[in-house]
Design an enzyme around this catalytic site. Structure first.
Site, mmCIF file in Angstrom:
data_model
loop_
_atom_site.group_PDB
_atom_site.id
_atom_site.type_symbol
_atom_site.label_atom_id
_atom_site.label_comp_id
_atom_site.label_asym_id
_atom_site.label_seq_id
_atom_site.Cartn_x
_atom_site.Cartn_y
_atom_site.Cartn_z
ATOM 1 N N THR A 24 -7.324 14.085 -9.302
ATOM 2 C CA THR A 24 -6.841 12.769 -9.707
ATOM 3 C C THR A 24 -6.556 12.811 -11.202
ATOM 4 O O THR A 24 -7.310 13.426 -11.972
ATOM 5 C CB THR A 24 -7.847 11.660 -9.355
ATOM 6 O OG1 THR A 24 -7.298 10.388 -9.697
ATOM 7 C CG2 THR A 24 -9.176 11.825 -10.064
ATOM 8 N N TRP A 39 -4.534 1.702 -3.885
ATOM 9 C CA TRP A 39 -4.742 2.290 -5.210
ATOM 10 C C TRP A 39 -4.586 1.296 -6.359
ATOM 11 O O TRP A 39 -4.914 1.609 -7.500
ATOM 12 C CB TRP A 39 -3.810 3.482 -5.432
ATOM 13 C CG TRP A 39 -2.362 3.311 -5.070
ATOM 14 C CD1 TRP A 39 -1.726 3.860 -3.989
ATOM 15 C CD2 TRP A 39 -1.349 2.595 -5.787
ATOM 16 N NE1 TRP A 39 -0.389 3.522 -3.987
ATOM 17 C CE2 TRP A 39 -0.131 2.747 -5.087
ATOM 18 C CE3 TRP A 39 -1.343 1.840 -6.963
ATOM 19 C CZ2 TRP A 39 1.067 2.168 -5.510
ATOM 20 C CZ3 TRP A 39 -0.152 1.254 -7.392
ATOM 21 C CH2 TRP A 39 1.030 1.427 -6.670
ATOM 22 N N LYS A 87 -13.946 -6.159 0.364
ATOM 23 C CA LYS A 87 -14.189 -5.745 1.750
ATOM 24 C C LYS A 87 -15.684 -5.669 2.065
ATOM 25 O O LYS A 87 -16.112 -6.018 3.170
ATOM 26 C CB LYS A 87 -13.497 -4.408 2.026
ATOM 27 C CG LYS A 87 -11.974 -4.513 1.989
ATOM 28 C CD LYS A 87 -11.295 -3.250 2.458
ATOM 29 C CE LYS A 87 -9.781 -3.328 2.292
ATOM 30 N NZ LYS A 87 -9.161 -4.485 2.969
ATOM 31 N N GLU A 99 -6.819 8.001 -2.289
ATOM 32 C CA GLU A 99 -6.976 9.283 -2.967
ATOM 33 C C GLU A 99 -6.318 9.290 -4.346
ATOM 34 O O GLU A 99 -6.577 10.183 -5.165
ATOM 35 C CB GLU A 99 -6.409 10.421 -2.107
ATOM 36 C CG GLU A 99 -4.906 10.405 -1.916
ATOM 37 C CD GLU A 99 -4.458 9.553 -0.734
ATOM 38 O OE1 GLU A 99 -3.348 9.818 -0.215
ATOM 39 O OE2 GLU A 99 -5.196 8.625 -0.345
ATOM 40 N N GLU A 107 4.039 -0.028 6.982
ATOM 41 C CA GLU A 107 4.184 1.042 7.969
ATOM 42 C C GLU A 107 2.850 1.732 8.242
ATOM 43 O O GLU A 107 2.518 2.029 9.391
ATOM 44 C CB GLU A 107 5.236 2.057 7.497
ATOM 45 C CG GLU A 107 6.643 1.482 7.440
ATOM 46 C CD GLU A 107 7.050 0.784 8.727
ATOM 47 O OE1 GLU A 107 6.859 1.383 9.808
ATOM 48 O OE2 GLU A 107 7.553 -0.349 8.663
ATOM 49 N N THR A 108 2.075 1.973 7.196
ATOM 50 C CA THR A 108 0.746 2.551 7.410
ATOM 51 C C THR A 108 -0.140 1.573 8.158
ATOM 52 O O THR A 108 -0.923 1.961 9.039
ATOM 53 C CB THR A 108 0.102 2.933 6.070
ATOM 54 O OG1 THR A 108 0.971 3.808 5.356
ATOM 55 C CG2 THR A 108 -1.236 3.619 6.286
ATOM 56 N N GLU A 158 -4.251 -6.404 5.076
ATOM 57 C CA GLU A 158 -3.601 -7.031 3.926
ATOM 58 C C GLU A 158 -2.508 -6.069 3.500
ATOM 59 O O GLU A 158 -2.769 -5.029 2.903
ATOM 60 C CB GLU A 158 -4.623 -7.264 2.807
ATOM 61 C CG GLU A 158 -4.212 -8.343 1.820
ATOM 62 C CD GLU A 158 -3.245 -7.830 0.772
ATOM 63 O OE1 GLU A 158 -2.025 -8.062 0.941
ATOM 64 O OE2 GLU A 158 -3.682 -7.196 -0.182
ATOM 65 N N CYS A 193 0.504 -6.751 -4.792
ATOM 66 C CA CYS A 193 1.135 -7.021 -3.497
ATOM 67 C C CYS A 193 1.733 -8.421 -3.417
ATOM 68 O O CYS A 193 2.702 -8.647 -2.694
ATOM 69 C CB CYS A 193 0.135 -6.802 -2.365
ATOM 70 S SG CYS A 193 -1.378 -7.766 -2.530
ATOM 71 N N GLY A 196 0.434 -9.086 7.238
ATOM 72 C CA GLY A 196 -0.995 -8.957 7.452
ATOM 73 C C GLY A 196 -1.530 -9.648 8.676
ATOM 74 O O GLY A 196 -0.836 -10.417 9.350
ATOM 75 N N GLU A 244 -8.914 -12.296 3.849
ATOM 76 C CA GLU A 244 -10.001 -11.882 2.978
ATOM 77 C C GLU A 244 -10.344 -13.051 2.065
ATOM 78 O O GLU A 244 -9.479 -13.857 1.711
ATOM 79 C CB GLU A 244 -9.618 -10.643 2.165
ATOM 80 C CG GLU A 244 -9.437 -9.417 3.036
ATOM 81 C CD GLU A 244 -9.259 -8.130 2.267
ATOM 82 O OE1 GLU A 244 -9.992 -7.167 2.568
ATOM 83 O OE2 GLU A 244 -8.381 -8.081 1.383
#
Length: 489
Positions: A26, A152, A162, A179, A231-232, A251, A285, A459, A463
């Protein structure tokens, strides 16, 4: 040599080595400096984390709600005590300005944990009378082991968002940070352990999407809470359902409209528009990237926006004066620059920015100038697709009905906002906009008390807010018969 050295997994209340033998790197997006090597979890590591969470959850759920509340409050105190230390790590890992991480990321995460710590004792069932000698009561019970998969852009805040309702309700969580920004979730794990959360109740496994898939498909995970792209998210939801009909909270992305009516305070509207597009270098977002302005105020509003863009202080994230840093990675920089070129090619008028910054210290980082496009059309790629970077698209409109129809013409539905002095118009418009988070004469605040989540493909579930506790409990109904039982046979 890296800044933070080798980062391991956090399972069972302490650091353990991954069994995969693999690591990933990273980097600091402002300098390109290697921050850490991070161990990647294997399938065996995920199994170990889930088994540890199952054991810890039994102990955690057996505690009284008041005991859990007190432990979570201690975690809040520790987060606030370590705010500056955690903010410094978050700034190096994400590229966010230090002034932003000091004031927002850990602060808002701690607020949410404090909020749910206060609600832990308010989780209760109902008693329903049936007749004189019979009644039903309900229990709200924890789900068990939940999985959290973070994005990220707000690493520690998302981990707090969460874990807070999950743990308050008596669940355990196995969390996988992105990651790209993997560091501060491990610090949160340390804090939970120090506060008294039993070993295994919060475990952190590191890695790419393959590790997320292992969690999502794991038969002993009861729920998945995911923050990321559409998409994920679809893949996560499909795997969660196919594996064991897991509950999901999603979300996802947005392409949110900000509508500036002809009676708006234009200084306020310009301030809102610039914040809604360039805060956190546009990597939020809920950003209001489709800015619809009434045609009659086009020139005046655009001028005020451009004046404010000139005042943005792009610089090193570690400098206190900086309020705009780099994008999080080289991949994200390439993506944003590709969208900018698309805007130019499709005929949008470039009013500000539009380039990578390379002079001086900018050359070693992932910097792009705050970018504003005018004369945009609804069919342009920069207007239709989520960019997740500092690119504002300005569009004009003539009537209320027209702008509402155009604002809703998207498969996203995360956020929306209006700027107007007419409260009747404000509420009327908001009620017709297809978005889960809406703002009137402001933008962007997401307090702990406010449920956040999207409509359409932005979504599933929510949350924050009281309603989120329902997504981390299941209802057990119990009938009690005090009188004579009447046999059927």
């Amino acid at each position: 040599m890296s800044v933070y050295g080798l980062q391991r997994l956090y399972i069972g209340g302490g650091y353990v080595d991954a069994t995969s033998g693999k690591t990933f790197d990273t980097f600091d997006p402002a300098t390109g400096e290697l921050l850490a090597q991070v161990q990647q979890a294997s399938a065996a590591d995920v199994d170990r984390a889930v088994a540890s969470a199952q054991e810890g959850q039994r102990e955690w759920a057996a505690m009284t709600a008041m005991q859990r509340s007190r432990i979570l409050r201690r975690a809040v105190d520790l987060l606030r005590e370590r705010n500056d230390e955690l903010a410094a790590i978050e700034t190096r890992d994400t590229g966010k300005p230090i002034g932003e991480t000091l004031a927002v990321d850990i602060v808002t995460g701690a607020d949410v944990i404090e909020y749910y710590a206060g609600l832990a004792t308010a989780i209760e069932g109902l008693q329903v009378p049936l007749r004189a000698e019979s009644f039903v009561y309900t229990r709200r019970e924890p789900l068990g082991v939940c999985a959290g998969i973070g994005a990220w852009n707000y690493p520690i805040q998302i981990a707090c968002w969460k874990t807070a309702p999950a743990l308050a309700a008596g669940n355990a969580m196995v969390f996988k940070p992105s990651e790209v920004t993997p560091l501060t979730a491990l610090k949160l794990a340390e804090i939970y352990t120090e506060a008294g959360v039993p070993a295994g109740v919060f475990n952190v496994v590191q890695g790419d999407g393959s590790v997320g898939a292992l969690l999502t498909g794991h038969p002993d995970i009861a729920k998945v809470s995911f923050t990321g792209g559409v998409e994920t998210g679809k893949k996560v939801m499909s795997l969660a359902g196919a594996s064991s009909l897991k509950e999901v909270t999603m979300e996802l992305g947005g392409k949110s409209p900000l509508i500036v009516f002809d009676d708006a305070d234009l200084d306020r509207a310009a301030d809102i528009a610039v914040t809604a597009n360039f805060f956190s270098s546009g990597q939020v977002c809920t950003n209001g990237t489709r800015v619809f302005m009434h045609r009659s105020v086009k020139d005046a509003f655009t001028q005020k926006v451009l004046e404010r863009v000139k005042r943005i202080r792009v610089g090193k994230p570690t400098d206190a004066d900086t309020n705009f840093g780099p994008l999080v990675s080289a991949a994200q920089l390439d993506k944003v620059l590709g969208f900018i070129e698309s805007g130019k090619a499709e005929g949008a008028k470039l009013l500000a920015g539009g380039t990578r910054l390379t002079d001086g210290h900018f050359g070693s980082g992932q910097y792009v100038a705050p970018t504003v496009f005018g004369d945009c059309r609804d069919d342009m790629k920069i207007v239709r697709e989520e960019i997740f970077g500092p690119v504002m698209s300005i569009l004009d409109f003539e009537s209320e009905d027209e702008v509402i129809a155009r604002a809703n013409d998207t498969h996203y539905g995360l956020a929306a906002g209006v700027v107007t002095e007419n409260l009747s118009r404000a509420h009327r418009t908001i009620h017709r906009l297809e978005a889960g988070i809406c703002w009137i004469n402001t933008w962007g605040e997401s307090p702990a008390e406010m449920p956040v989540g999207g409509y359409k493909q932005s979504g599933v579930g929510r949350e924050n807010g009281i309603t989120t506790l329902e997504h981390y409990t299941r209802i057990k109904s119990v009938q009690v018969e005090l009188g004579r039982y009447n046999p059927v046979f």
